[in-house]
Scaffold this motif. Sequence first.
Motif, PDB file in Angstrom:
ATOM      1  N   PRO A  15      -2.681 -76.480  45.582  1.00  0.00           N
ATOM      2  CA  PRO A  15      -3.239 -76.834  44.271  1.00  0.00           C
ATOM      3  C   PRO A  15      -4.428 -75.954  43.918  1.00  0.00           C
ATOM      4  O   PRO A  15      -5.565 -76.416  43.781  1.00  0.00           O
ATOM      5  CB  PRO A  15      -3.640 -78.298  44.456  1.00  0.00           C
ATOM      6  CG  PRO A  15      -4.009 -78.396  45.909  1.00  0.00           C
ATOM      7  CD  PRO A  15      -3.080 -77.443  46.634  1.00  0.00           C
ATOM      8  N   VAL A  16      -4.170 -74.683  43.722  1.00  0.00           N
ATOM      9  CA  VAL A  16      -5.241 -73.721  43.435  1.00  0.00           C
ATOM     10  C   VAL A  16      -5.730 -73.907  42.005  1.00  0.00           C
ATOM     11  O   VAL A  16      -4.932 -73.999  41.068  1.00  0.00           O
ATOM     12  CB  VAL A  16      -4.727 -72.279  43.633  1.00  0.00           C
ATOM     13  CG1 VAL A  16      -5.833 -71.260  43.326  1.00  0.00           C
ATOM     14  CG2 VAL A  16      -4.191 -72.092  45.045  1.00  0.00           C
ATOM     15  N   GLY A  25      -1.945 -70.293  28.270  1.00  0.00           N
ATOM     16  CA  GLY A  25      -2.387 -71.596  28.748  1.00  0.00           C
ATOM     17  C   GLY A  25      -1.640 -72.084  29.962  1.00  0.00           C
ATOM     18  O   GLY A  25      -1.984 -73.127  30.536  1.00  0.00           O
ATOM     19  N   GLN A  26      -0.623 -71.350  30.420  1.00  0.00           N
ATOM     20  CA  GLN A  26       0.225 -71.819  31.523  1.00  0.00           C
ATOM     21  C   GLN A  26      -0.340 -71.523  32.907  1.00  0.00           C
ATOM     22  O   GLN A  26       0.151 -72.052  33.896  1.00  0.00           O
ATOM     23  CB  GLN A  26       1.626 -71.184  31.420  1.00  0.00           C
ATOM     24  CG  GLN A  26       2.425 -71.637  30.227  1.00  0.00           C
ATOM     25  CD  GLN A  26       2.200 -70.776  29.007  1.00  0.00           C
ATOM     26  OE1 GLN A  26       1.255 -69.985  28.946  1.00  0.00           O
ATOM     27  NE2 GLN A  26       3.046 -70.917  28.019  1.00  0.00           N
ATOM     28  N   GLN A  66      -0.308 -66.532  43.353  1.00  0.00           N
ATOM     29  CA  GLN A  66       0.050 -67.330  44.534  1.00  0.00           C
ATOM     30  C   GLN A  66       1.347 -66.833  45.155  1.00  0.00           C
ATOM     31  O   GLN A  66       1.480 -66.795  46.381  1.00  0.00           O
ATOM     32  CB  GLN A  66       0.191 -68.807  44.147  1.00  0.00           C
ATOM     33  CG  GLN A  66      -1.124 -69.525  43.906  1.00  0.00           C
ATOM     34  CD  GLN A  66      -0.919 -70.982  43.578  1.00  0.00           C
ATOM     35  OE1 GLN A  66      -0.970 -71.379  42.411  1.00  0.00           O
ATOM     36  NE2 GLN A  66      -0.671 -71.805  44.584  1.00  0.00           N
ATOM     37  N   LEU A  67       2.310 -66.472  44.323  1.00  0.00           N
ATOM     38  CA  LEU A  67       3.585 -65.979  44.852  1.00  0.00           C
ATOM     39  C   LEU A  67       3.373 -64.719  45.687  1.00  0.00           C
ATOM     40  O   LEU A  67       3.953 -64.568  46.765  1.00  0.00           O
ATOM     41  CB  LEU A  67       4.555 -65.691  43.702  1.00  0.00           C
ATOM     42  CG  LEU A  67       5.023 -66.870  42.855  1.00  0.00           C
ATOM     43  CD1 LEU A  67       5.946 -66.385  41.741  1.00  0.00           C
ATOM     44  CD2 LEU A  67       5.725 -67.918  43.695  1.00  0.00           C
ATOM     45  N   ASN A  87       2.436 -74.758  42.144  1.00  0.00           N
ATOM     46  CA  ASN A  87       1.052 -75.212  42.090  1.00  0.00           C
ATOM     47  C   ASN A  87       1.017 -76.602  41.470  1.00  0.00           C
ATOM     48  O   ASN A  87       1.126 -76.753  40.258  1.00  0.00           O
ATOM     49  CB  ASN A  87       0.200 -74.242  41.262  1.00  0.00           C
ATOM     50  CG  ASN A  87      -1.280 -74.597  41.274  1.00  0.00           C
ATOM     51  OD1 ASN A  87      -1.654 -75.762  41.195  1.00  0.00           O
ATOM     52  ND2 ASN A  87      -2.134 -73.579  41.366  1.00  0.00           N
ATOM     53  N   PRO A  88       0.882 -77.641  42.289  1.00  0.00           N
ATOM     54  CA  PRO A  88       0.951 -79.010  41.750  1.00  0.00           C
ATOM     55  C   PRO A  88      -0.160 -79.336  40.768  1.00  0.00           C
ATOM     56  O   PRO A  88       0.023 -80.161  39.870  1.00  0.00           O
ATOM     57  CB  PRO A  88       0.867 -79.894  43.005  1.00  0.00           C
ATOM     58  CG  PRO A  88       0.320 -79.012  44.080  1.00  0.00           C
ATOM     59  CD  PRO A  88       0.745 -77.627  43.760  1.00  0.00           C
ATOM     60  N   LEU A  89      -1.316 -78.679  40.893  1.00  0.00           N
ATOM     61  CA  LEU A  89      -2.418 -78.947  39.976  1.00  0.00           C
ATOM     62  C   LEU A  89      -2.082 -78.456  38.570  1.00  0.00           C
ATOM     63  O   LEU A  89      -2.297 -79.168  37.580  1.00  0.00           O
ATOM     64  CB  LEU A  89      -3.692 -78.256  40.490  1.00  0.00           C
ATOM     65  CG  LEU A  89      -5.000 -78.623  39.797  1.00  0.00           C
ATOM     66  CD1 LEU A  89      -5.324 -80.098  39.991  1.00  0.00           C
ATOM     67  CD2 LEU A  89      -6.140 -77.753  40.333  1.00  0.00           C
ATOM     68  N   ILE A  90      -1.528 -77.250  38.501  1.00  0.00           N
ATOM     69  CA  ILE A  90      -1.132 -76.719  37.196  1.00  0.00           C
ATOM     70  C   ILE A  90       0.034 -77.512  36.621  1.00  0.00           C
ATOM     71  O   ILE A  90       0.075 -77.795  35.418  1.00  0.00           O
ATOM     72  CB  ILE A  90      -0.787 -75.224  37.315  1.00  0.00           C
ATOM     73  CG1 ILE A  90      -2.084 -74.417  37.534  1.00  0.00           C
ATOM     74  CG2 ILE A  90      -0.046 -74.718  36.086  1.00  0.00           C
ATOM     75  CD1 ILE A  90      -1.872 -72.936  37.721  1.00  0.00           C
TER      76      ILE A  90
END
Length: 796
Positions: free
Chosen positions: A10-11, A509-510, A518-519, A673-676
């Motif tokens: 979750p960055v 905004g994504q 991250q990938l 990324n679960p946060l995004i």
Amino acid sequence: MANPNGIGAPVRRREDARFLTGRGTYTDDIGRPNQTYAYMLRSPHAHAGILGIDPSGALASPGVLHVFTGADMAADGVNGLPCGWLIHNKDGSPMKEPPHFPIARDRARYVGDIVAVVIAETRDMAKDAAEMIAVDYAERPAVASIRAALDGRAERVHDDVPGNVCYDWHLGDKAATDAAFAQASHVATIDLVNNRLVPNAMEPRAAMGEYDPATGEHTLTTTSQNPHVIRLLMGAFVLGIPEHKLRVVAPDVGGGFGSKIFHYGEEAIVTWAAKKVGRPVKWTAERSESFLSDAHGRDHISHAELAMDADGNFLGLRVKTDANMGAYLSTFSTSIPTYLYATLLAGQYKTPAIYAEVTAVFTNTAPVDAYRGAGRPEACFLIERLVDIAAQKLGMDPTELRRRNFIAKEAMPYLTPVALQYDTGDFAKNLDMALPMVDYAGFPARRAESAARGKLRGIGFATYIEACGIAPSNIAGALGARAGLYESAEVRFHPTGSVSVFTGSHSHGQGHETTFAQLVADRFGIPIENVDIIHGDTAKIPFGMGTYGSRSLAVGGSALVKAMDKVERKARKIAAHLMEAAEADIEVKDGRFSVAGTDKGVSIGEIALAAYVPHNFPLDELEPGLDEQAFYDPKNFTYPNGCHVCEVEIDPDTGVTKILNFTAVDDFGRVINPLIVEGQVHGGIVQGIGQALFENCVYDEETGQLLTGSYMDYCMPRADDVPSFTVAYHEDAPCTHNPLGVKGCGEAGTIGAAAAVINAVVNALAGYGVTHIDMPATPEKVWRVIQAHTPAMAAE
């Protein structure tokens, strides 16, 4: 050791540091020496002939350099704005496709249609001068709604479009569907309106054109979601500029929601005008202009019927939808109520026969095109409202009726009657997860507690599915798409081991600068800080299709994976040479390249240095450098799906609806990324709630004037209108045909939310005998429904 900032972490979004501190670079932030300003004079009439334009008063005004009209653009051979998707009628004939010029020539067709443009030294000078332009209008009757357009006596919006019908299209097996209804024990029906919306991105549209006479190069800086598409459409079809002489830059973009996909007239105007004036030309929309001229969303009128057997099994679905195109065809408008809507009418259900008819009409209103979800919310709302009506008709719990008709996970891959093939999905699991989260068993007690306080409590479910990453190109082309639907990426390692990624996707905004990094960090075991993401500039990035339809990771991310595959293959060869080993013996883990069975290994950074300083390098086998590019064209759509549940409480004395709880369980495939993801779901839910309870774009039926042209009249949801959301997801059914297993998440909240909210509102009003209420369910509308049904309730 797994990278702490890699896949699944979750960055926090790296780009937020500049956005939250005012250091973003948006189109309006950019200034050029000696730049001028454009102001668009827009028609105050919904429908009027343009008999003449006298610019003399404006030209005499202080600071005015030029006034341009449609005649000036016509003299230069400027063409109309193209539509990107050709739809055919039931009889095989092509749709009606009248021209849409950047500046109107003979007739203005909606309030906000551009009739002239003033170029001046300042924005205020241009705006003041525009008031001095004398336009001789010949007013004509306005056709301001779908029903008015289809009235046989209606004025034609375009002279060569009889009946104002753009196309009359269908999908599915009519005979099989009619046969299903013939044997039905029960039929549920609904008539509904999917209300028109104004996108309202935080950043208004803006554009700046520049021309360099020394090189003959044009540059357009614009608020776009897909700069390469704008370059192609504007250069090749509108202005006739060779692509190598046209650069399109989309810097930071403050939200789009689909409304910034399209090629707008203002972009062509400032690009063309910059050459005519010999100076940069800049235009930024005022908010009132955005209401008038941004492409609107939704605006359907539908009738639907669901056939069932005696046990509530779905047998057939019939849908008739009339869709508003507005005055002109926007870039992708024609595909929204057809291939992005009707193809989703199966929903999550195993309905064996479906037949849909869609009639698209022209009206004297702003063009209508994709808005977050783009056809999928309209399909979900229709299906999920109809399923609730069916459950009410059968006296069955709505969750049980859904479960009875779900497509089983064992049936995947599943070909629907409306042309799509779902690859994976466990729809029952979404519902199973949601029920305890919302304490469904405890709802009757909560309803009783509300009733004791004189309130009406309701709960609503919506089980949605969407199609994302529109693909593949060859199929889409056969269905009328006039563009490819692939994506591109380039991965460039630098000698010190840092990486630049060039992506054809575009972020507005994504969180691409975080997720894409991250990938790369996960694949090569490098710090996320060492990865830079570059997008939005056609002079830098490979040709790409931009961002829309939740395609960023599924398509753009897959292109990135393919480019990384190429980098890794070359890196293996270099590593084998450096360690004097066979390439087949090289193992790769967390970015380290090792010789199997030994402790010998090199990092990707060491390999990158060797690639750029090739003192010990197999030059007879490999070129220097570590820089690879890839394109990815998907084999199929991806199919995110989920179950959304809303619980509301209504005050019968005022009609005010309060959302008490909203729960979303989603299947997005693999989550990077679960946060995004959670942030995307939250934003989507709020937009769905906005349509369900607050937002409504309204034109005057007689004059065609926009009645909701400001925030005084167009109600947006605010923070205190929504509760804290409960969201969950599972990764048990990843996408089977892209290398990441991802499905997309950006539109899911919007797709499921509106149906869940209205189902909850209707459930709260069930005691009054209410079976449907159209969006938005405003306090006044709810109060009037209650008043209309109160005698019936009292009699019972």
